[in-house]
Design a protein around this motif. Sequence first.
Motif, PDB file in Angstrom:
ATOM      1  N   LYS A  20      -5.269   7.520  -4.999  1.00 23.02           N
ATOM      2  CA  LYS A  20      -6.218   7.295  -3.863  1.00 23.02           C
ATOM      3  C   LYS A  20      -6.753   5.939  -3.767  1.00 23.02           C
ATOM      4  O   LYS A  20      -6.566   5.126  -2.835  1.00 23.02           O
ATOM      5  N   ASP A  21      -7.084   5.390  -4.822  1.00 22.05           N
ATOM      6  CA  ASP A  21      -7.264   3.736  -4.709  1.00 22.05           C
ATOM      7  C   ASP A  21      -6.286   3.011  -4.462  1.00 22.05           C
ATOM      8  O   ASP A  21      -6.234   2.103  -3.650  1.00 22.05           O
TER       9      ASP A  21
ATOM     10  N   ALA B 203      -3.235  -0.448  -0.185  1.00 25.23           N
ATOM     11  CA  ALA B 203      -1.963  -0.404   0.521  1.00 25.23           C
ATOM     12  C   ALA B 203      -2.577  -0.373   1.948  1.00 25.23           C
ATOM     13  O   ALA B 203      -2.119  -1.427   2.704  1.00 25.23           O
ATOM     14  N   LYS B 204      -3.673   0.292   2.615  1.00 23.52           N
ATOM     15  CA  LYS B 204      -3.963   0.173   3.768  1.00 23.52           C
ATOM     16  C   LYS B 204      -4.585  -1.026   3.939  1.00 23.52           C
ATOM     17  O   LYS B 204      -4.485  -1.833   5.238  1.00 23.52           O
ATOM     18  N   ARG B 205      -5.522  -1.447   3.247  1.00 26.50           N
ATOM     19  CA  ARG B 205      -6.109  -2.637   3.401  1.00 26.50           C
ATOM     20  C   ARG B 205      -5.369  -3.891   3.430  1.00 26.50           C
ATOM     21  O   ARG B 205      -5.622  -5.007   4.252  1.00 26.50           O
ATOM     22  N   LEU B 206      -4.481  -3.871   2.470  1.00 26.06           N
ATOM     23  CA  LEU B 206      -3.597  -5.173   2.525  1.00 26.06           C
ATOM     24  C   LEU B 206      -2.430  -5.296   3.498  1.00 26.06           C
ATOM     25  O   LEU B 206      -2.010  -5.928   3.934  1.00 26.06           O
TER      26      LEU B 206
ATOM     27  N   TYR C 222       1.424   1.275   6.149  1.00 21.46           N
ATOM     28  CA  TYR C 222       0.487   2.311   5.391  1.00 21.46           C
ATOM     29  C   TYR C 222      -0.563   2.714   6.150  1.00 21.46           C
ATOM     30  O   TYR C 222      -1.166   3.778   5.887  1.00 21.46           O
ATOM     31  N   ARG C 223      -1.083   1.972   7.308  1.00 18.73           N
ATOM     32  CA  ARG C 223      -2.070   2.277   8.230  1.00 18.73           C
ATOM     33  C   ARG C 223      -1.913   3.764   8.841  1.00 18.73           C
ATOM     34  O   ARG C 223      -2.752   4.220   9.283  1.00 18.73           O
ATOM     35  N   VAL C 224      -0.677   4.245   8.805  1.00 19.26           N
ATOM     36  CA  VAL C 224      -0.459   5.496   9.372  1.00 19.26           C
ATOM     37  C   VAL C 224      -1.002   6.772   8.509  1.00 19.26           C
ATOM     38  O   VAL C 224      -1.460   7.907   9.059  1.00 19.26           O
ATOM     39  N   ILE C 225      -1.260   6.483   7.480  1.00 18.04           N
ATOM     40  CA  ILE C 225      -1.839   7.240   6.381  1.00 18.04           C
ATOM     41  C   ILE C 225      -3.322   7.635   6.608  1.00 18.04           C
ATOM     42  O   ILE C 225      -4.133   6.758   6.466  1.00 18.04           O
ATOM     43  N   SER C 226      -3.543   8.996   7.155  1.00 15.68           N
ATOM     44  CA  SER C 226      -5.133   9.427   7.522  1.00 15.68           C
ATOM     45  C   SER C 226      -5.795  10.063   6.332  1.00 15.68           C
ATOM     46  O   SER C 226      -6.939   9.849   6.264  1.00 15.68           O
ATOM     47  N   ARG C 227      -5.286  10.759   5.385  1.00 20.12           N
ATOM     48  CA  ARG C 227      -5.698  11.143   4.396  1.00 20.12           C
ATOM     49  C   ARG C 227      -4.811  11.698   3.485  1.00 20.12           C
ATOM     50  O   ARG C 227      -3.557  11.829   3.606  1.00 20.12           O
ATOM     51  N   ILE C 228      -5.183  11.807   2.126  1.00 26.86           N
ATOM     52  CA  ILE C 228      -4.497  12.689   1.098  1.00 26.86           C
ATOM     53  C   ILE C 228      -5.443  13.598   0.191  1.00 26.86           C
ATOM     54  O   ILE C 228      -6.489  13.633   0.131  1.00 26.86           O
ATOM     55  N   GLU C 229      -4.620  14.760   0.110  1.00 30.13           N
ATOM     56  CA  GLU C 229      -5.166  15.731  -0.796  1.00 30.13           C
ATOM     57  C   GLU C 229      -4.632  16.351  -1.685  1.00 30.13           C
ATOM     58  O   GLU C 229      -3.319  16.110  -1.778  1.00 30.13           O
ATOM     59  N   PHE C 230      -5.148  16.570  -2.924  1.00 33.27           N
ATOM     60  CA  PHE C 230      -4.541  17.242  -4.011  1.00 33.27           C
ATOM     61  C   PHE C 230      -4.811  18.899  -4.050  1.00 33.27           C
ATOM     62  O   PHE C 230      -5.986  19.016  -3.945  1.00 33.27           O
TER      63      PHE C 230
END
Length: 267
Positions: free
Chosen positions: A186-187, A192-195, A210-218
């Motif tokens: 997650k970090d 990646a989104k910030r950079l 990477y900004r298309v990533i809205s969320r990640i779930e495990f």
Amino acid sequence: MNSTSVVFIDESGRPNIPKKPSRRKDELFVLASILFNDYKLVENMYESFLNVVIPHSAGNITIKDLANFYTLLTGDPIEIKAGHILNLVGIFSPLRAFRDEKLLARIKEELISKLVSIIMDYAAYVVTVVINKRRLRVIHDKLPPMARDPRLLAIDFLLSRIVNKVPGNLTIVHDEIEEGYEVIIKDYIAQAKRLGKSPINPKLKIKPNYRVISRIEFKNSIGEPGIWAADLVANTVLRKRAGTLTGNAYTVLVSSTKYLEVMYPVK
């Protein structure tokens, strides 16, 4: 409004780097991802899976009714993963009645091949990353710290190839792993989104969005056919690269223009 795609991720093999691997497959770590542009396609894939593993329904009884009846009868949820097929557990346990080992081995491989073919019918894109841990160990000290971890390295290769295939937003669904690693991944994604570029390989020639990533779930794989699909593909690729695959599931993968495989280190 942007559409939301979903990518399911699962791994095969262990991410640790052994000093002296005893088997070829112990040298390898595989991460597989299955991208769907609509979750309804995952539901359709699930029904197609059931049509392969459960005898066809008759009358007003649907294939999903039969699946629910199996769970009610046994108390076990249906899981259609490579390990369940190869080890004949869960819904596949009746196959133990076969005494012909060669026939049974062929049935298992044919079943996996059919399921992989269904995956390729419904997926928008499939990416696998194969990390050769023995070779990685040789160049280990020359790599940036994050790139020394097979899991993070594989995630980096995988997401950099997936995100630009997404028409809108992206939800990542990863099979459950150790909680500490979930936090690390997650970090990594937040960085990646910030950079706006790979935290591991900032000189990457392609420019992943990477900004298309809205969320990640495990998530636990129980009741999640998308994770089953990623598991089936990861297992197929691991067994192919380890030289133990006897069926044609890998041929089904590589014959599709929707499939990409990345291997690292190449030499």
